[in-house]
Design a protein around this motif. Structure first.
Motif, PDB file in Angstrom:
ATOM      1  N   GLN A 104       0.816  -1.210   0.000  1.00  0.00           N
ATOM      2  CA  GLN A 104       0.000   0.000   0.000  1.00  0.00           C
ATOM      3  C   GLN A 104       0.855   1.268   0.000  1.00  0.00           C
ATOM      4  O   GLN A 104       1.892   1.302  -0.639  1.00  0.00           O
ATOM      5  CB  GLN A 104      -0.968  -0.048   1.186  1.00  0.00           C
ATOM      6  CG  GLN A 104      -2.019  -1.154   1.077  1.00  0.00           C
ATOM      7  CD  GLN A 104      -3.154  -0.829   0.122  1.00  0.00           C
ATOM      8  OE1 GLN A 104      -3.233   0.280  -0.402  1.00  0.00           O
ATOM      9  NE2 GLN A 104      -4.033  -1.771  -0.115  1.00  0.00           N
ATOM     10  N   GLU A 105       0.428   2.278   0.726  1.00  0.00           N
ATOM     11  CA  GLU A 105       1.039   3.610   0.637  1.00  0.00           C
ATOM     12  C   GLU A 105       2.328   3.690   1.455  1.00  0.00           C
ATOM     13  O   GLU A 105       2.335   4.172   2.580  1.00  0.00           O
ATOM     14  CB  GLU A 105       0.036   4.676   1.091  1.00  0.00           C
ATOM     15  CG  GLU A 105      -1.200   4.727   0.219  1.00  0.00           C
ATOM     16  CD  GLU A 105      -2.295   5.607   0.803  1.00  0.00           C
ATOM     17  OE1 GLU A 105      -1.950   6.637   1.417  1.00  0.00           O
ATOM     18  OE2 GLU A 105      -3.475   5.260   0.666  1.00  0.00           O
ATOM     19  N   LEU A 106       3.417   3.254   0.873  1.00  0.00           N
ATOM     20  CA  LEU A 106       4.695   3.208   1.582  1.00  0.00           C
ATOM     21  C   LEU A 106       5.220   4.591   1.939  1.00  0.00           C
ATOM     22  O   LEU A 106       5.929   4.756   2.934  1.00  0.00           O
ATOM     23  CB  LEU A 106       5.740   2.485   0.732  1.00  0.00           C
ATOM     24  CG  LEU A 106       5.471   1.006   0.433  1.00  0.00           C
ATOM     25  CD1 LEU A 106       6.618   0.432  -0.383  1.00  0.00           C
ATOM     26  CD2 LEU A 106       5.290   0.212   1.722  1.00  0.00           C
ATOM     27  N   PHE A 107       4.884   5.599   1.129  1.00  0.00           N
ATOM     28  CA  PHE A 107       5.465   6.922   1.341  1.00  0.00           C
ATOM     29  C   PHE A 107       4.461   7.942   1.881  1.00  0.00           C
ATOM     30  O   PHE A 107       4.676   9.144   1.764  1.00  0.00           O
ATOM     31  CB  PHE A 107       6.095   7.432   0.045  1.00  0.00           C
ATOM     32  CG  PHE A 107       7.393   6.741  -0.279  1.00  0.00           C
ATOM     33  CD1 PHE A 107       8.579   7.142   0.316  1.00  0.00           C
ATOM     34  CD2 PHE A 107       7.424   5.666  -1.146  1.00  0.00           C
ATOM     35  CE1 PHE A 107       9.777   6.499   0.033  1.00  0.00           C
ATOM     36  CE2 PHE A 107       8.616   5.011  -1.448  1.00  0.00           C
ATOM     37  CZ  PHE A 107       9.804   5.433  -0.850  1.00  0.00           C
ATOM     38  N   GLU A 160       4.719  16.046  -0.911  1.00  0.00           N
ATOM     39  CA  GLU A 160       5.296  15.957   0.427  1.00  0.00           C
ATOM     40  C   GLU A 160       6.752  15.501   0.396  1.00  0.00           C
ATOM     41  O   GLU A 160       7.545  15.866   1.267  1.00  0.00           O
ATOM     42  CB  GLU A 160       4.473  14.988   1.276  1.00  0.00           C
ATOM     43  CG  GLU A 160       3.078  15.499   1.594  1.00  0.00           C
ATOM     44  CD  GLU A 160       2.144  14.404   2.106  1.00  0.00           C
ATOM     45  OE1 GLU A 160       1.013  14.730   2.479  1.00  0.00           O
ATOM     46  OE2 GLU A 160       2.557  13.216   2.111  1.00  0.00           O
ATOM     47  N   ARG A 161       7.090  14.700  -0.617  1.00  0.00           N
ATOM     48  CA  ARG A 161       8.465  14.197  -0.750  1.00  0.00           C
ATOM     49  C   ARG A 161       8.927  14.476  -2.191  1.00  0.00           C
ATOM     50  O   ARG A 161       8.879  13.591  -3.057  1.00  0.00           O
ATOM     51  CB  ARG A 161       8.522  12.708  -0.433  1.00  0.00           C
ATOM     52  CG  ARG A 161       7.926  12.340   0.934  1.00  0.00           C
ATOM     53  CD  ARG A 161       8.076  10.869   1.212  1.00  0.00           C
ATOM     54  NE  ARG A 161       7.239  10.394   2.285  1.00  0.00           N
ATOM     55  CZ  ARG A 161       7.611  10.275   3.566  1.00  0.00           C
ATOM     56  NH1 ARG A 161       8.820  10.643   3.921  1.00  0.00           N
ATOM     57  NH2 ARG A 161       6.780   9.809   4.477  1.00  0.00           N
ATOM     58  N   GLU A 206      17.059  12.279   4.091  1.00  0.00           N
ATOM     59  CA  GLU A 206      15.888  11.452   3.792  1.00  0.00           C
ATOM     60  C   GLU A 206      15.917  10.892   2.372  1.00  0.00           C
ATOM     61  O   GLU A 206      15.538   9.747   2.148  1.00  0.00           O
ATOM     62  CB  GLU A 206      14.593  12.236   4.010  1.00  0.00           C
ATOM     63  CG  GLU A 206      13.359  11.372   3.862  1.00  0.00           C
ATOM     64  CD  GLU A 206      12.062  12.118   4.139  1.00  0.00           C
ATOM     65  OE1 GLU A 206      11.174  12.071   3.265  1.00  0.00           O
ATOM     66  OE2 GLU A 206      11.943  12.724   5.209  1.00  0.00           O
ATOM     67  N   ARG A 207      16.361  11.685   1.413  1.00  0.00           N
ATOM     68  CA  ARG A 207      16.401  11.199   0.032  1.00  0.00           C
ATOM     69  C   ARG A 207      17.317   9.973  -0.093  1.00  0.00           C
ATOM     70  O   ARG A 207      16.963   8.987  -0.747  1.00  0.00           O
ATOM     71  CB  ARG A 207      16.882  12.297  -0.910  1.00  0.00           C
ATOM     72  CG  ARG A 207      16.975  11.824  -2.366  1.00  0.00           C
ATOM     73  CD  ARG A 207      17.808  12.770  -3.203  1.00  0.00           C
ATOM     74  NE  ARG A 207      18.076  12.159  -4.496  1.00  0.00           N
ATOM     75  CZ  ARG A 207      17.439  12.469  -5.623  1.00  0.00           C
ATOM     76  NH1 ARG A 207      16.490  13.368  -5.616  1.00  0.00           N
ATOM     77  NH2 ARG A 207      17.759  11.874  -6.759  1.00  0.00           N
ATOM     78  N   CYS A 208      18.493  10.033   0.525  1.00  0.00           N
ATOM     79  CA  CYS A 208      19.423   8.895   0.490  1.00  0.00           C
ATOM     80  C   CYS A 208      18.812   7.682   1.174  1.00  0.00           C
ATOM     81  O   CYS A 208      18.960   6.546   0.704  1.00  0.00           O
ATOM     82  CB  CYS A 208      20.735   9.272   1.160  1.00  0.00           C
ATOM     83  SG  CYS A 208      21.684  10.510   0.261  1.00  0.00           S
ATOM     84  N   LYS A 227       1.403   1.744  -3.849  1.00  0.00           N
ATOM     85  CA  LYS A 227       0.437   2.797  -4.136  1.00  0.00           C
ATOM     86  C   LYS A 227       1.010   4.162  -3.769  1.00  0.00           C
ATOM     87  O   LYS A 227       1.521   4.360  -2.674  1.00  0.00           O
ATOM     88  CB  LYS A 227      -0.842   2.542  -3.328  1.00  0.00           C
ATOM     89  CG  LYS A 227      -1.951   3.563  -3.529  1.00  0.00           C
ATOM     90  CD  LYS A 227      -3.144   3.163  -2.676  1.00  0.00           C
ATOM     91  CE  LYS A 227      -4.273   4.166  -2.751  1.00  0.00           C
ATOM     92  NZ  LYS A 227      -5.400   3.769  -1.875  1.00  0.00           N
ATOM     93  N   LEU A 228       0.919   5.092  -4.711  1.00  0.00           N
ATOM     94  CA  LEU A 228       1.297   6.476  -4.468  1.00  0.00           C
ATOM     95  C   LEU A 228       0.111   7.367  -4.772  1.00  0.00           C
ATOM     96  O   LEU A 228      -0.593   7.161  -5.769  1.00  0.00           O
ATOM     97  CB  LEU A 228       2.460   6.889  -5.378  1.00  0.00           C
ATOM     98  CG  LEU A 228       3.890   6.587  -4.916  1.00  0.00           C
ATOM     99  CD1 LEU A 228       4.875   6.975  -6.019  1.00  0.00           C
ATOM    100  CD2 LEU A 228       4.230   7.329  -3.639  1.00  0.00           C
TER     101      LEU A 228
END
Length: 240
Positions: free
Chosen positions: A14-17, A93-94, A59-61, A85-86
């Motif tokens: 599901q919505e991992l991010f 947000e990211r 956070e990006r890394c 899912k995104l």
């Protein structure tokens, strides 16, 4: 997503991010929809060094390593593909997600729906305080729709869908646009198109555990005739 979770070829989740709060953790851990993939926010909190790197603005890394770990996990369980899912606001947000996913070779399957039906579903769900259910659900309450708010939300939904699709194309993603109406009409053909787009063998997927929340829209919407006239005046339709 519930259907894809049942696929033996795909490791789906599901919505991992999504932005998850600490209080959501125990509820999420009780659910089986996540399979072996813990959401990104909780993956960070599972190790002190990741928490430290997150506080240092890395956070990006961390997201890059998280995706690589998730992909390896999918390979270990024998999956031929990995998907999650995104939602549109996850990209906002990211902001690093677009570049990260593009470099990772991800494709986009964009699900849309008849805009007036989508808006009505959301308005009713908000009024009754429940969006979905995996148990039999009965609600005989009739809901009155504010036509001015409804029209505004339909126009906003249409603009968002157009903007999302254009942004994905501009960002260089391979994109397959599918509709909820196609899903309802012929699930086998719907998923065959998705598996073909992904270059994966077609799977037979089991039935979803989720229930239809609005069984009779004309009964659920108290001022259904007014809503239907409003939709017609916008050059749209309520037909699923």
């Amino acid at each position: 997503m519930d259907h894809l979770l049942k696929s033996p070829s795909i490791s789906a989740t599901q919505e991992l991010f999504a932005n998850y709060k600490a209080r959501d953790r125990e509820e999420i851990k009780r659910k089986t929809i996540w399979g072996t993939h813990l959401p990104f926010d909780f993956w960070i909190k599972d190790a002190w060094h990741r928490k430290a790197l997150s506080r240092l603005g890395m956070e990006r890394c961390l997201a890059s390593k998280y995706l690589a770990d998730s992909e390896r996990q999918a390979v270990r369980i024998g999956a031929k593909g990995f998907c999650f899912k995104l939602l549109s606001h996850h990209f906002e947000e990211r902001p690093y997600l677009t570049d990260l996913l593009k470099k990772g070779g991800y494709k986009a399957i964009y699900l849309t729906r008849n805009a007036p039906r989508q808006v009505l579903s959301g308005m009713v769900a908000k009024m009754r305080g429940r969006f979905n259910s995996i148990k039999d659900y009965e609600d005989e309450t009739r809901y009155f729709i504010n036509l001015e708010e409804f029209q505004m939300l339909v126009r906003w939904e249409l603009a968002c869908v157009e903007g999302d699709i254009q942004r994905l194309k501009d960002d260089g993603f391979e994109i397959c646009v599918v509709t909820y109406e196609d899903f309802l009409e012929d699930k086998s053909a719907f998923f065959a198109r998705i598996f073909d787009f992904l270059g994966l063998p077609r799977d037979h997927l089991g039935d979803t555990d989720y229930k239809v929340m609005i069984k009779d829209i004309a009964h659920t919407i108290e001022n259904y005739n007014e809503v239907a006239e409003c939709v017609e005046s916008m050059g749209l339709t309520l037909k699923a």
